[in-house]
Write a protein that holds these residues in place. Structure first.
Motif, PDB file in Angstrom:
ATOM      1  N   ALA A  19      -8.966  -1.213 -17.928  1.00 20.16           N
ATOM      2  CA  ALA A  19      -7.951  -0.653 -17.496  1.00 20.16           C
ATOM      3  C   ALA A  19      -7.115  -1.375 -17.204  1.00 20.16           C
ATOM      4  CB  ALA A  19      -7.821   0.329 -16.686  1.00 20.16           C
ATOM      5  N   ALA A  57     -10.685   4.972 -24.557  1.00 20.02           N
ATOM      6  CA  ALA A  57     -11.175   6.872 -24.427  1.00 20.02           C
ATOM      7  C   ALA A  57     -12.588   7.436 -24.573  1.00 20.02           C
ATOM      8  CB  ALA A  57     -10.709   7.770 -26.170  1.00 20.02           C
ATOM      9  N   TYR A 116     -12.464   6.860 -20.582  1.00 18.10           N
ATOM     10  CA  TYR A 116     -11.881   7.694 -20.087  1.00 18.10           C
ATOM     11  C   TYR A 116     -12.359   9.610 -19.834  1.00 18.10           C
ATOM     12  CZ  TYR A 116      -8.179  11.335 -19.874  1.00 18.10           C
ATOM     13  OH  TYR A 116      -7.515  12.693 -19.134  1.00 18.10           O
ATOM     14  N   GLU A 117     -13.495   9.546 -21.449  1.00 22.42           N
ATOM     15  CA  GLU A 117     -13.352  11.004 -21.138  1.00 22.42           C
ATOM     16  C   GLU A 117     -15.336  10.729 -20.396  1.00 22.42           C
ATOM     17  OE1 GLU A 117     -15.289  10.994 -25.533  1.00 22.42           O
ATOM     18  OE2 GLU A 117     -12.969  11.366 -25.945  1.00 22.42           O
ATOM     19  N   ARG A 123     -13.642  11.039 -16.087  1.00 23.45           N
ATOM     20  CA  ARG A 123     -13.231  13.016 -16.332  1.00 23.45           C
ATOM     21  C   ARG A 123     -13.973  14.132 -15.991  1.00 23.45           C
ATOM     22  NH1 ARG A 123     -11.479  14.764 -22.355  1.00 23.45           N
ATOM     23  NH2 ARG A 123     -13.383  14.673 -21.835  1.00 23.45           N
ATOM     24  N   TRP A 152      -9.977   7.412 -13.708  1.00 20.02           N
ATOM     25  CA  TRP A 152      -9.218   8.160 -14.397  1.00 20.02           C
ATOM     26  C   TRP A 152      -7.823   8.150 -14.961  1.00 20.02           C
ATOM     27  CZ3 TRP A 152      -8.433  13.730 -12.998  1.00 20.02           C
ATOM     28  CH2 TRP A 152      -8.197  15.058 -14.512  1.00 20.02           C
ATOM     29  N   LYS A 153      -6.593   8.259 -13.846  1.00 18.39           N
ATOM     30  CA  LYS A 153      -5.586   8.484 -14.124  1.00 18.39           C
ATOM     31  C   LYS A 153      -4.889   7.172 -14.761  1.00 18.39           C
ATOM     32  CE  LYS A 153      -3.952  12.062 -10.754  1.00 18.39           C
ATOM     33  NZ  LYS A 153      -3.867  12.220  -9.161  1.00 18.39           N
ATOM     34  N   LEU A 197      -6.962   5.067 -16.025  1.00 16.13           N
ATOM     35  CA  LEU A 197      -7.087   4.738 -17.956  1.00 16.13           C
ATOM     36  C   LEU A 197      -6.266   5.581 -18.782  1.00 16.13           C
ATOM     37  CD1 LEU A 197     -11.188   4.926 -17.249  1.00 16.13           C
ATOM     38  CD2 LEU A 197     -10.166   3.265 -17.954  1.00 16.13           C
ATOM     39  N   GLY A 198      -5.990   7.077 -18.816  1.00 17.36           N
ATOM     40  CA  GLY A 198      -4.659   7.661 -19.485  1.00 17.36           C
ATOM     41  C   GLY A 198      -4.165   6.875 -19.356  1.00 17.36           C
ATOM     42  N   THR A 243      -8.679  14.528 -25.886  1.00 15.47           N
ATOM     43  CA  THR A 243      -8.838  14.090 -25.417  1.00 15.47           C
ATOM     44  C   THR A 243      -7.494  13.224 -25.620  1.00 15.47           C
ATOM     45  OG1 THR A 243     -10.932  13.254 -25.134  1.00 15.47           O
ATOM     46  CG2 THR A 243      -9.752  11.537 -24.106  1.00 15.47           C
ATOM     47  N   VAL A 264      -4.425  13.594 -22.651  1.00 10.99           N
ATOM     48  CA  VAL A 264      -3.634  12.056 -22.092  1.00 10.99           C
ATOM     49  C   VAL A 264      -1.818  12.202 -22.507  1.00 10.99           C
ATOM     50  CG1 VAL A 264      -3.463   9.615 -22.344  1.00 10.99           C
ATOM     51  CG2 VAL A 264      -5.846  10.562 -22.342  1.00 10.99           C
TER      52      VAL A 264
END
Length: 607
Positions: A305, A318, A321-322, A325, A351-352, A354-355, A403, A407
C-alpha cells in the motif's frame, strides 16, 4: 544405653515418614499411624525437625533435595512416565506450599530449589508442545548424516523444502494442534508455574513453541518469511517486479483468510484450554505466539500500500482491501485483550491505508490521461490506445463496484441517488475521468490537418466510449442514461461537422441556378470537372481513414450517399438537358451507380 537405642529407633521412624511421604499431608498421616502404635513415636518426637519459629532444619532440606534430585537430574522426560509426572507435581505443590510459610535463611534455599523446579517444568512444558506424541528432547539424537549412505545433496534439499498447502475454501473449522492428553498435562504444569509466580515464563515458553508452528503454517500457504522491520519489508517489496508481487499477493489473500479465520482462532482456543482459569497467562501466551506471523502478514500489505500507485495495481490492491475488510469483524473478537488488541488496530489501519491507495490509484489514472501527449494522434483517425486502455480499465474496475463504492465513500456518508445522473462518489469519480479523457481526445483531434479527419477521430473514440458503457451494466448504472444521451449528441455534432467539411463541399459545385434559367453548357461542363476532382480527392483520402465500429462505418457511408447522390442525379439530369441528351454522357466521368459504389467503399475497419 537404652536411651541411645530409643533415640535411634525414633530417628529411623522419622526417616521412614519422610521417605514415604511425598507430601506434607502424607507424612502427617504416617506420623499419626506411628503415634497410635507407640507413644514414643508421637508427632512431637517424630516431627522434631520443625522448630518453634516455623523454620525447617537442614535435615528436612536434605530430604527435599533428595526427593527432587532424581527428577531434576534426569536426562529423560519426566512426562514420559505418568507416575513420575504425578509425583513430581505433588512434590512441587508441597514445595510451593512450604515456601509461603518460611523465613530466611530457609526461604533462600527453598526459593533456589523452586527455581530449579520451575526451569525443569518450563522445559517439560515446551517439550510437550513441540513433541506431543512422545519424542523427548532429552534423548540423544544422532547428528545429521550419521546414517547417511551418501545420497545426493539435491535429494536432501528437496526433503527439507516445506510443501505448500492446497487451497482452502471453507474457513469454518478449527485445528486441534495437540492431543487432549497433552493439553491436560500442559494445563497442570501451567497451574503450578502460575502458583509459583512464573506465569510470564510459562507464557514465554508457550509462545516460543507455538510461534514456530504458526510461522511454518503460514509458509505452507506460500508466504515466505521476511524480516519484520518495516523498512526491510518495504525495501524488498519495492525492489521486487510487479509480476512476482502479483503472484505473492494472490497467496497473501489466501494466507490472510486461513491465518485470521483458522490458525489464530484455533490458537486462541488452545490457549483457553491449556490456561483455563488463568486468563492473564492465556492472553499473554496467545498474543506472543501470534504476534510475529500476524505482523508478517500485515507488514507485507502495508508495504504494497505504501509504494507505486500505478493504475495496473488496482485489481490486486482491491483484492487485499477486500480480504482485510472481511476478516476485521472476526478480529475484533479474536484480538480483544490488552496484549493482542494492537493487532486488530494494525489490521484496521491497513484496511484504511489500502482504501487510500485505491483512491490514489484513480488519481494517478487521471494524471496518466492528462500526461498523454496531445500530439499523439493515430493515423487515419482511428481508435486511440488511451481510449481503449481507459475504457477497458474502468469496465474491469467496475466489476468490483461495491468495493469501490465503499472506498470512494471515504466518510461513510453516502450520497442520495439521482436518476440518470452520476451521484455516488464512485460515479462522480468515473464521470470525471471520462471528462478528462474526452478533453484529452479533443486536444489530440486538433493535431490533424483535415477538420473532417478530426471529426472522424472524435466519432471513433466517442462511439467506443459509449459502447463500453452500454455493454457494462455496472458502468451504465454509474454513468446513467443522461450521460449516454449527451455522448450521442456529441457524436451527432461531430458527424454534422464532418459532413460540412467534406460532402457539402463536394456537392456545392453541383447546385443548379434556382432562377430557372438553363446554365451555359460551358459552365455545366466546368462544374462537372470540379466535382470529379473534389470527389476523387475525397474518396482517395477517406479510403484510408479508419472507422473501427462497423455500425458507425455503415451510418457514415449512408449519410454520405444521402447527401451526394440526390444532388449528383439532379445535376446529371440538367447537364444532359443542356448538352442535348446522350451527347452529354461523353463528358460524364462517373455514373450515379459508380459514385454510390465508391462511397460505399470508403473507410477501413483498422489501420
Amino acid at each position: 544405653m537404652a536411651e541411645k537405642g530409643e533415640e535411634k529407633l525414633i530417628e529411623v521412624a522419622r526417616h521412614i515418614a519422610k521417605t514415604l511421604g511425598r507430601t506434607d499431608t502424607m507424612a502427617d498421616d504416617i506420623l499419626q499411624i506411628f503415634s497410635n502404635f507407640d507413644h514414643r513415636f508421637s508427632r512431637e518426637n517424630l516431627a522434631a525437625d520443625r522448630l518453634s519459629d516455623g523454620s525447617i532444619t537442614d535435615e528436612h532440606y536434605s530430604s527435599l533435595d533428595h526427593q527432587f534430585a532424581r527428577f531434576l537430574s534426569s536426562d529423560r522426560s519426566i512426562w514420559s512416565d505418568s507416575a513420575d509426572a504425578a509425583a513430581f507435581l505433588d512434590a512441587v505443590d508441597s514445595l510451593i506450599s512450604a515456601v509461603r510459610d518460611l523465613d530466611p535463611p530457609a526461604l533462600d534455599h527453598a526459593n533456589d530449589l523452586l527455581q530449579q523446579c520451575m526451569l525443569r517444568l518450563e522445559d517439560e512444558f515446551r517439550s510437550l508442545i513441540e513433541n506431543p506424541y512422545g519424542v523427548s528432547p532429552y534423548e540423544p539424537v544422532p547428528p545429521p548424516g550419521f546414517d547417511s549412505d551418501g545420497e545426493d545433496s539435491e535429494e536432501e534439499e528437496e526433503e527439507d523444502q516445506i510443501p505448500v498447502a492446497p487451497p482452502v475454501t471453507d474457513y469454518d473449522f478449527v485445528i486441534d494442534a495437540l492431543p487432549p492428553g497433552s493439553v491436560a498435562d500442559l494445563h497442570e504444569i501451567g497451574k503450578r508455574m502460575f502458583a509459583a509466580g512464573f506465569g510470564r515464563e510459562c507464557a514465554h515458553a508457550y509462545s516460543l513453541a507455538r510461534r514456530d508452528f504458526l510461522e511454518e503454517s503460514i509458509c505452507r500457504l506460500g508466504i515466505r518469511h521476511r524480516a519484520t522491520a518495516d523498512t526491510s519489508i518495504s525495501d524488498e517489496v519495492q525492489a521486487t517486479p510487479w509480476t512476482e508481487l502479483e503472484d505473492e499477493i494472490r497467496r497473501w489473500v489466501k494466507a490472510v483468510n486461513v491465518g485470521f479465520r483458522i490458525l489464530f482462532p484455533s490458537e486462541r482456543r488452545l490457549c483457553l484450554r491449556i490456561f483455563a482459569g488463568l486468563s492473564a497467562i492465556s492472553d499473554l501466551s496467545f498474543a506472543e505466539a501470534c504476534r510475529t506471523p500476524a505482523i508478517q502478514l500485515l507488514r507485507f500489505g502495508d508495504a504494497i500500500a505504501s509504494h507505486s500507485r500505478s493504475p495496473e495495481r488496482l485489481f490486486r490492491v482491491a483484492d487485499m482491501y477486500e480480504a482485510i475488510r472481511d476478516v476485521i469483524p472476526e478480529l475484533n473478537a479474536l484480538f480483544c485483550d490488552k496484549y493482542s488488541a494492537f493487532l486488530c488496530t494494525e489490521a484496521v489501519a491497513l484496511w484504511k491505508k489500502l482504501g487510500a491507495t485505491i483512491r490514489g490509484i484513480f488519481t494517478e489514472l487521471d494524471n496518466l490521461i492528462r500526461r498523454d501527449p496531445a500530439t499523439a494522434a493515430v493515423p487515419g483517425g482511428g481508435l486511440h490506445p488511451i481510449t481503449r486502455y481507459v475504457m477497458n480499465y474502468l469496465r474491469a474496475a467496475c466489476a468490483s463496484r461495491q468495493t469501490l463504492e465503499e472506498v470512494m465513500d471515504e466518510d461513510g456518508m453516502g450520497i442520495a441517488e439521482i436518476p440518470d445522473r452520476p451521484s455516488s462518489p464512485l460515479a462522480i469519480q468515473i464521470a470525471w475521468i471520462m471528462e478528462v479523457l474526452q478533453g484529452n481526445l479533443e486536444a489530440k483531434a486538433k493535431a490533424y490537418r483535415e477538420p473532417a479527419l478530426s471529426c472522424v477521430f472524435l466519432m471513433n473514440n466517442g462511439r467506443y466510449m459509449m459502447q463500453k458503457v452500454r455493454d457494462s451494466n455496472e458502468l451504465t448504472i454509474l454513468m446513467g442514461e443522461e450521460w449516454i444521451r449527451r455522448q450521442a449528441a456529441r457524436e451527432r455534432r461531430w458527424g454534422s461537422e464532418y459532413q460540412k467539411s467534406t460532402w457539402n463541399k463536394v456537392t456545392a459545385v453541383l447546385r443548379v441556378d434556382s432562377s430557372g434559367r438553363a446554365p451555359e453548357p460551358s459552365v455545366m461542363r466546368e462544374r462537372l470537372k470540379v466535382f470529379n476532382v473534389y470527389f476523387e480527392e475525397t474518396c482517395r483520402a477517406q479510403s484510408g481513414w479508419v472507422v473501427a465500429d462497423e455500425r458507425l462505418r455503415a451510418e457514415m457511408r449512408m449519410t454520405a450517399v444521402g447527401i451526394v447522390m440526390p444532388a449528383y442525379r439532379r445535376f446529371l439530369e440538367s447537364y444532359r438537358g443542356v448538352e442535348g441528351g446522350k451527347h452529354g454522357d461523353r463528358n460524364v466521368k462517373h455514373s450515379a451507380q459508380e459514385v454510390e459504389a465508391r462511397i460505399n467503399e470508403l473507410f477501413i475497419s483498422r489501420p
